[in-house]
Design an enzyme around this catalytic site. Structure first.
Site, PDB file in Angstrom:
ATOM      1  N   HIS A 267       8.528  32.494 -12.979  1.00  0.00           N
ATOM      2  CA  HIS A 267       7.135  32.676 -12.543  1.00  0.00           C
ATOM      3  C   HIS A 267       7.112  32.971 -11.043  1.00  0.00           C
ATOM      4  O   HIS A 267       7.315  34.103 -10.627  1.00  0.00           O
ATOM      5  CB  HIS A 267       6.337  31.421 -12.896  1.00  0.00           C
ATOM      6  CG  HIS A 267       4.855  31.563 -12.767  1.00  0.00           C
ATOM      7  ND1 HIS A 267       4.228  32.730 -12.434  1.00  0.00           N
ATOM      8  CD2 HIS A 267       3.851  30.636 -12.922  1.00  0.00           C
ATOM      9  CE1 HIS A 267       2.921  32.544 -12.390  1.00  0.00           C
ATOM     10  NE2 HIS A 267       2.670  31.276 -12.689  1.00  0.00           N
ATOM     11  N   HIS A 308       7.181  43.515 -16.702  1.00  0.00           N
ATOM     12  CA  HIS A 308       6.263  42.394 -16.531  1.00  0.00           C
ATOM     13  C   HIS A 308       5.786  41.971 -17.906  1.00  0.00           C
ATOM     14  O   HIS A 308       5.688  42.796 -18.823  1.00  0.00           O
ATOM     15  CB  HIS A 308       5.067  42.819 -15.656  1.00  0.00           C
ATOM     16  CG  HIS A 308       4.232  41.680 -15.181  1.00  0.00           C
ATOM     17  ND1 HIS A 308       3.238  41.120 -15.950  1.00  0.00           N
ATOM     18  CD2 HIS A 308       4.241  40.991 -14.011  1.00  0.00           C
ATOM     19  CE1 HIS A 308       2.670  40.129 -15.264  1.00  0.00           C
ATOM     20  NE2 HIS A 308       3.254  40.034 -14.106  1.00  0.00           N
ATOM     21  N   ASP A 365       6.995  41.648  -7.422  1.00  0.00           N
ATOM     22  CA  ASP A 365       8.117  40.879  -6.889  1.00  0.00           C
ATOM     23  C   ASP A 365       9.238  41.761  -6.343  1.00  0.00           C
ATOM     24  O   ASP A 365      10.058  41.297  -5.552  1.00  0.00           O
ATOM     25  CB  ASP A 365       8.707  39.974  -7.980  1.00  0.00           C
ATOM     26  CG  ASP A 365       7.692  38.985  -8.512  1.00  0.00           C
ATOM     27  OD1 ASP A 365       7.084  38.293  -7.681  1.00  0.00           O
ATOM     28  OD2 ASP A 365       7.511  38.904  -9.727  1.00  0.00           O
TER      29      ASP A 365
END
Length: 426
Positions: A267, A308, A365
């Site tokens: 996460h 994702h 990310d």
């Protein structure tokens, strides 16, 4: 949003009946299965809740197929470009972008609550110097409930708003203190003359023997990072907060539970994993080998930062943060070899049929770790910054849930253990 009278049929060995289909403002419709067990003695089986709407919410909308992220109806790209974080915080918490009077009042409240009780600061001395900052902020946020127990009546709208604002105000101070404690620097107090992002930067990097002059490029980059990570629908940590809140737990305990969930590497720790991957690749010439390893079904190696759970298209946040990363690196004159690896890796992956077929696009990310490192943050602070941003989303969902009134959440299970059996004679 309207509840439709359209129904879905359910057929069992005994009977055929129907379940209502609910329709939201946008996105897929939902079959209302609340009566499934009571009427049919059946449970819905959905591990990981991939096909389950656990609540109704008006805060954030994600369309993973089209690469869309909306906060209260506003595209994330526009908010990142035209707003600042404190405006977005107000939007998420109260439903509308603030006017001048509203933003002045809200900013004033955030400033008022931003200082930590001196006894809270003493908690830091109980942690080892090498403790992970996430461990520190989980404990510290949870401990706030011991200081504000006289203002935690969740049935009082005024106290609810006060608690939510207090959390938004204090989380950057708590996070910055976790960093300064870990490196042995003096704790810095908030500066009400600075905006939210700049204030966080001065509390992290400022020193008492030197005036802190905010770098507008770095502070704007931080502001965008906070906006991009402020909320993301019903993810693991937000669902954790809502689950805890359904029991009537105090807001500080609820947000602490969200921080604990965010800490997981799948996460909030994903951007740190991306940086570790780029460091492992080490050189542009090693990219083909890494790509081939990722494509090998017999190899559990993964290219972090691609794909994702929700997005099957470009993560809209990725484009914004990629732009910020380039701006910061150029501004600071940094020629980061990891950025070169990242750019080349992205180019190769986007042209490779393996990634195209599986819709493995770069996510937020992929670039955020490079950006945060360029700004001077160590790897163990990446998830902490995520928590600073996401606190706004968590308190927004906590506030929203107080109006639902459906009682405590209680998921069921498909039991696969031993059937009833006799206790053995001794």
């Amino acid at each position: 949003m309207s509840d439709s009278f359209v129904t879905a049929k359910i057929t069992t060995s005994e009977e055929e009946s129907s379940l209502p289909i609910l329709e939201g403002t946008m996105g897929p419709k939902a079959v209302d299965i609340q009566t499934l067990y009571g009427r049919h003695g059946l449970l819905a089986f959905d591990p990981g809740f991939r096909s389950t709407a656990s609540c109704k919410s008006a805060i954030t909308y994600v369309d993973g197929d089209k690469g869309v992220l909306l906060y209260r109806g506003y595209p994330i790209e526009e908010l990142a470009e035209k707003s600042n974080f404190i405006e977005v915080a107000y939007l998420l918490m109260f439903g509308q972008l603030p006017d001048q009077k509203q933003i002045q009042e809200f900013t004033g409240n955030v400033h008022h609550f931003s200082v930590l009780h001196e006894q809270v600061l003493s908690f830091y001395q109980g942690f080892r110097r090498d403790a992970h900052p996430m461990a520190i902020i989980v404990g510290t946020v949870g401990a706030l409930s011991a200081f504000y127990h006289d203002h935690m009546d969740i049935n009082d709208p005024v106290q609810r708003t006060m608690a939510a604002t207090r959390l938004v105000a204090k989380i950057p101070t708590i996070a910055a203190a976790a960093y300064t404690y870990s490196v042995g620097h003096p704790h810095r107090y908030p500066d009400n003359a600075l905006d939210y992002a700049s204030n966080f930067m001065q509390m992290v990097f400022g020193m008492p023997n030197k005036e802190f002059v905010p770098d507008p490029v770095l502070c704007r980059a931080m502001d965008r990072i906070l906006i991009l990570h402020a909320d993301h629908e019903q993810n693991a940590s937000t669902s954790t907060v809502r689950l805890a809140a359904s029991s009537g737990a105090n807001p500080f305990a609820c947000i602490a539970s969200g921080i604990a969930s965010l800490w997981g590497p799948a996460h909030g720790g994903a951007n740190e994993a991306v940086l570790m991957m780029l460091e492992e690749i080490g050189d542009v010439k090693n990219i083909p080998k890494a790509v081939n390893r990722a494509k090998d079904k017999s190899n559990d190696y993964r290219l972090m930062g691609f794909g994702h759970r929700v997005y099957k298209n470009f993560d809209p946040r990725a484009r914004v943060i990629q732009k910020s990363a380039r701006e910061v690196l150029e501004h600071m004159g940094i020629n980061d070899p990891l950025l070169e690896i990242a750019v080349r890796l992205e180019e190769i992956a986007l042209k490779d049929e393996y990634f195209i077929e599986r819709k493995l696009y770069p996510n937020v990310d992929f670039y955020s770790g490079i950006l945060l490192r360029a700004m001077g943050f160590p790897n163990n602070m990446f998830t902490v910054i995520f928590a600073v941003a996401r606190t706004v989303g968590w308190v927004s969902h906590w506030l929203e849930l107080q109006h639902e009134g459906h009682g405590i959440d209680r998921p069921r299970q498909l039991y696969v253990g031993e059937a009833r059996r006799p206790y053995p004679h001794k």
